[in-house]
Design a protein around this motif. Structure first.
Motif, PDB file in Angstrom:
ATOM      1  N   ALA A   1       1.729  18.317   2.567  1.00 42.73           N
ATOM      2  CA  ALA A   1       1.321  17.376   1.525  1.00 42.73           C
ATOM      3  C   ALA A   1       2.212  17.654   0.306  1.00 42.73           C
TER       4      ALA A   1
ATOM      5  N   ARG B   1     -18.093  19.625   0.387  1.00 37.67           N
ATOM      6  CA  ARG B   1     -17.405  20.901   0.214  1.00 37.67           C
ATOM      7  C   ARG B   1     -17.677  21.830   1.388  1.00 37.67           C
TER       8      ARG B   1
ATOM      9  N   SER C   1     -13.301  17.737   4.568  1.00 38.51           N
ATOM     10  CA  SER C   1     -13.169  16.733   3.506  1.00 38.51           C
ATOM     11  C   SER C   1     -12.498  15.457   3.983  1.00 38.51           C
ATOM     12  N   LYS C   2     -11.449  15.616   4.787  1.00 40.28           N
ATOM     13  CA  LYS C   2     -10.616  14.444   5.133  1.00 40.28           C
ATOM     14  C   LYS C   2     -11.058  13.871   6.482  1.00 40.28           C
TER      15      LYS C   2
ATOM     16  N   GLY D   1     -15.339  24.236   1.004  1.00 39.38           N
ATOM     17  CA  GLY D   1     -14.078  23.499   0.857  1.00 39.38           C
ATOM     18  C   GLY D   1     -12.912  24.424   1.159  1.00 39.38           C
ATOM     19  N   SER D   2     -11.766  23.852   1.590  1.00 41.40           N
ATOM     20  CA  SER D   2     -10.652  24.764   1.885  1.00 41.40           C
ATOM     21  C   SER D   2     -10.070  25.344   0.605  1.00 41.40           C
ATOM     22  N   ASP D   3     -10.317  24.716  -0.529  1.00 38.80           N
ATOM     23  CA  ASP D   3      -9.886  25.351  -1.775  1.00 38.80           C
ATOM     24  C   ASP D   3     -10.523  26.732  -1.921  1.00 38.80           C
TER      25      ASP D   3
ATOM     26  N   TYR E   1       1.231  21.642  -1.271  1.00 41.90           N
ATOM     27  CA  TYR E   1      -0.027  21.527  -2.000  1.00 41.90           C
ATOM     28  C   TYR E   1       0.051  22.337  -3.307  1.00 41.90           C
TER      29      TYR E   1
ATOM     30  N   LEU F   1      -8.975  29.070   0.910  1.00 42.28           N
ATOM     31  CA  LEU F   1      -7.619  29.485   0.529  1.00 42.28           C
ATOM     32  C   LEU F   1      -7.673  30.510  -0.602  1.00 42.28           C
TER      33      LEU F   1
ATOM     34  N   ALA G   1      -5.283  20.816   6.670  1.00 44.04           N
ATOM     35  CA  ALA G   1      -6.236  19.893   6.027  1.00 44.04           C
ATOM     36  C   ALA G   1      -6.199  18.503   6.672  1.00 44.04           C
ATOM     37  N   TYR G   2      -5.000  18.109   7.141  1.00 49.66           N
ATOM     38  CA  TYR G   2      -4.847  16.724   7.658  1.00 49.66           C
ATOM     39  C   TYR G   2      -4.727  16.676   9.174  1.00 49.66           C
TER      40      TYR G   2
ATOM     41  N   THR H   1     -10.384  21.605   6.893  1.00 53.58           N
ATOM     42  CA  THR H   1     -11.452  21.119   6.020  1.00 53.58           C
ATOM     43  C   THR H   1     -12.218  19.967   6.659  1.00 53.58           C
TER      44      THR H   1
ATOM     45  N   ASP I   1      -2.319  25.695   6.865  1.00 51.19           N
ATOM     46  CA  ASP I   1      -3.338  24.862   6.219  1.00 51.19           C
ATOM     47  C   ASP I   1      -3.317  23.494   6.905  1.00 51.19           C
TER      48      ASP I   1
HETATM   49  C1  LIG Z   1      -2.955  20.630   1.946  1.00 48.77           C
HETATM   50  C2  LIG Z   1      -4.328  20.677   1.376  1.00 48.77           C
HETATM   51  N1  LIG Z   1      -5.062  21.783   1.542  1.00 48.77           N
HETATM   52  C3  LIG Z   1      -6.300  21.882   1.037  1.00 48.77           C
HETATM   53  C4  LIG Z   1      -6.874  20.848   0.326  1.00 48.77           C
HETATM   54  C5  LIG Z   1      -8.253  21.033  -0.251  1.00 48.77           C
HETATM   55  O1  LIG Z   1      -9.230  20.442   0.488  1.00 48.77           O
HETATM   56  P1  LIG Z   1     -10.775  20.736   0.295  1.00 48.77           P
HETATM   57  O2  LIG Z   1     -11.390  19.445  -0.063  1.00 48.77           O
HETATM   58  O3  LIG Z   1     -11.254  21.255   1.607  1.00 48.77           O
HETATM   59  O4  LIG Z   1     -10.924  21.771  -0.787  1.00 48.77           O
HETATM   60  C6  LIG Z   1      -6.154  19.680   0.117  1.00 48.77           C
HETATM   61  C7  LIG Z   1      -6.759  18.580  -0.661  1.00 48.77           C
HETATM   62  O5  LIG Z   1      -6.224  17.571  -0.960  1.00 48.77           O
HETATM   63  C8  LIG Z   1      -4.843  19.589   0.648  1.00 48.77           C
HETATM   64  O6  LIG Z   1      -4.089  18.500   0.454  1.00 48.77           O
END
Ligand SMILES: Cc1ncc(COP(=O)(O)O)c(C=O)c1O
Length: 354
Positions: free
Chosen positions: A158, A221, A212-213, A88-90, A114, A93, A186-187, A210, A184
């Motif tokens: 975000a 993850r 995820s989206k 996951g990007s969490d 974020y 990061l 993510a989107y 990521t 980042d």
């Molecule tokens: C800007 C941003 N970065 C990272 C993440 C984390 O994503 P991941 O599911 O890959 O941990 C999110 C999740 O909402 C996000 O909004």
């Protein structure tokens, strides 16, 4: 009993990230609070994960994650040395903070972005400056120029959904040659542009993305970072000092197949983007003010700014969105884009709420 004595002192005043509500019983629920993709992941990814379940699980997974890194490198026109993968990007990061951001000067990110960035700063004791977005929530990117120990930009941002142009991002890179600029993305898939093309030119650029989206794999993850080999090797060293098998064998198989089937994900993203435009127009008809979104959510202000009441009225109708109560966001709602049918239901509910 006094139990605090068992804890390390840095844990005493930690303020962990609060994720969006994850209900376990989803029946009849329209869940638009954590920016998940409403469409299922690639059938090829699901099949690859099924095949990965078997006796092989008695072995540790690949620690160099080469199959996934090669698939990502191929997609981006880069080499495997430009790719790091994480849980996951969490996680990605979180490894970036000790790897790049513990500097004499503070790092910088926007005041509205974020929420996890601040949590990492506290956890890793990294000083930061929160640069205020303009009053229209666009980004004053020139504020980053030249004075920080690191720069962190969510692009699209975000919860605003607003994207900065690649020209503006390149200006930030050019004006910060001595620190890492982390984008980042993510989107990214709901925007279609990426800073990854600048990697060859800028040794200070790290792009994080990521699955995820865009790939509908939030439950898996899996995420990745792209950069020049010196940054990627730093992340590998961080990871190997923490958890060297950070992606399990099932996730590796699923993520690799998903990336190899990127056209499937892009087609879903296009559906989300079309629904986003339709929904934004519908909101405008109800007098809502909506920021121009390049992501799979919109940030929107009800006509009277009574976001908390609208949030509750939607929740009563089993529609869950996100409301951030900080001063500059309290009058706004972040609504993830679901299927067309789900968004029709949301619009009907908002019309009823008035
Ligand atoms: C800007 C941003 N970065 C990272 C993440 C984390 O994503 P991941 O599911 O890959 O941990 C999110 C999740 O909402 C996000 O909004």
């Amino acid at each position: 009993m006094e139990t605090k004595k068992f804890l390390s002192s840095y844990l005493w005043d930690l303020e962990p990230y609060v994720p969006g509500y994850q209900p376990q019983n989803n029946e009849g629920l329209v869940k638009l609070n954590t920016n998940e993709n409403p469409y299922p992941p690639s059938p090829r990814a699901v099949e690859a994960m099924r095949s990965a379940i078997g006796e092989n699980l008695k072995l540790y997974p690949s620690f160099d994650c080469l199959s996934l890194r090669s698939a990502i490198a191929k997609m981006e026109g880069l080499s495997t040395e430009n790719v790091f993968v994480g849980n996951g990007s969490d996680e990605v990061l979180s490894l970036c903070f000790p790897a790049f951001f513990k500097q004499e000067k503070p790092i910088a990110f926007f005041d509205i972005t974020y929420a996890f960035y601040k949590v990492y700063c506290k956890f890793y004791q990294v000083e930061y400056d929160a640069i205020p977005l303009h009053s229209d929530y666009t980004a004053p990117l020139s504020a980053f120029h030249g004075q920080y120990g690191g720069v962190l930009i969510a692009n699209p941002n975000a919860p605003t959904g607003i994207a900065a142009s690649l020209r503006e991002i390149e200006e930030v890179l050019r004006n910060n040659p001595d620190c890492v600029v982390l984008i980042d993305e993510a989107y990214q898939m709901f925007w279609g542009h990426t800073a990854a093309g600048l990697i060859e030119t800028y040794p200070n650029l790290l792009v994080v993305r990521t699955l995820s989206k865009g790939y509908s794999l939030a439950g898996l993850r899996a995420a990745f970072a792209l950069g020049q080999p010196h940054l990627i090797q730093a992340l590998i060293n961080m990871r190997d000092s923490f958890n060297s098998y950070n992606l399990d064998a099932i996730a590796l198989a699923g993520a690799t197949a998903a990336v190899e089937d990127t056209p499937y994900a892009v087609a879903n993203a296009k559906k989300v983007m079309a629904t986003r435009e339709w929904f934004t127009e519908g909101l405008s008809g109800l007098g809502y003010q909506t920021l121009p979104s390049a992501a799979n959510f919109v940030f929107t202000r009800p006509p009277r700014g009574d976001a908390q009441q609208v949030f509750e009225a939607l929740a009563q109708r089993n529609i869950h969105v996100r409301h951030f109560t900080a001063p500059r966001t309290a009058e706004w709602l972040r609504i993830s884009i679901g299927t067309q049918e789900e968004m029709e239901r949301v619009l009907a509910a908002l019309t009823e709420i008035g």
